[in-house]
Every structure is written in structure tokens, then in C-alpha cells.
Motif scaffolding. Sequence first.
Motif, short mmCIF file in Angstrom:
data_model
loop_
_atom_site.label_atom_id
_atom_site.label_comp_id
_atom_site.label_asym_id
_atom_site.label_seq_id
_atom_site.Cartn_x
_atom_site.Cartn_y
_atom_site.Cartn_z
N PRO A 31 -14.33 31.74 30.94
CA PRO A 31 -13.07 31.07 31.25
C PRO A 31 -12.49 31.61 32.56
O PRO A 31 -12.72 32.76 32.93
N ALA A 32 -11.77 30.77 33.26
CA ALA A 32 -11.17 31.16 34.54
C ALA A 32 -10.09 32.19 34.29
O ALA A 32 -9.30 32.07 33.35
N PRO A 33 -10.03 33.23 35.13
CA PRO A 33 -8.98 34.24 34.94
C PRO A 33 -7.62 33.63 35.28
O PRO A 33 -7.48 32.84 36.21
N GLU A 34 -6.64 34.01 34.49
CA GLU A 34 -5.30 33.47 34.70
C GLU A 34 -4.61 34.27 35.81
O GLU A 34 -4.57 35.49 35.76
N SER A 35 -4.10 33.57 36.80
CA SER A 35 -3.40 34.26 37.89
C SER A 35 -1.90 34.11 37.68
O SER A 35 -1.44 33.07 37.21
N PRO A 36 -1.13 35.12 38.06
CA PRO A 36 0.33 35.01 37.88
C PRO A 36 0.91 33.99 38.85
O PRO A 36 0.38 33.78 39.93
N ALA A 37 1.99 33.36 38.44
CA ALA A 37 2.65 32.35 39.28
C ALA A 37 3.31 33.04 40.47
O ALA A 37 3.89 34.11 40.33
#
Length: 76
Positions: A60-66
Motif C-alpha cells: 500500500p502507498a505510504p500515507e503522507s501528512p497534509a
Amino acid sequence: MSATQNTLAQVVPLAKELDESTVSPGVLGFVVFALLGLAVWMLMKSMNKHMKRVDFDEAPAPESPAPTAGDPTKHA
């Protein structure tokens, strides 16, 4: 029978008009083309067999902070 002879008499001069020094692929060209086609077919079969063996689970794609309002990397 005269119609057949007339047709033959019309076709034979057309064959004489061709240049006798013209090069054509002939049987060797056909054999080379057939061998290339056979080689491509065998490579495709082999590729399909190898692709069926592949077991690939995508991470899964790593979640980046907004980005925040003061973030200099954010371009408007």
C-alpha cells in the motif's frame, strides 16, 4: 477453346514486360519470415508461462501528512 487461347495470349506478353533483373524474396525470404514468426510465437508462449508464475502483491502507498498553510514546499 479460342477464348482460352485469347486470354493466354493477352497474359503472356504482360509477363515478358517485367524486368528480368528484378530481385524477389523467393523461397528463402519466406523461410526466414516463417522462422521469425515461429520464434516470436515461441517467445510469447514462454513469456506468458513466466508471467503466470509471478506472484506480486503491491504494497500500500505510504500515507503522507497534509501540507500546512506555511509549508514552503506547497506551490500555489
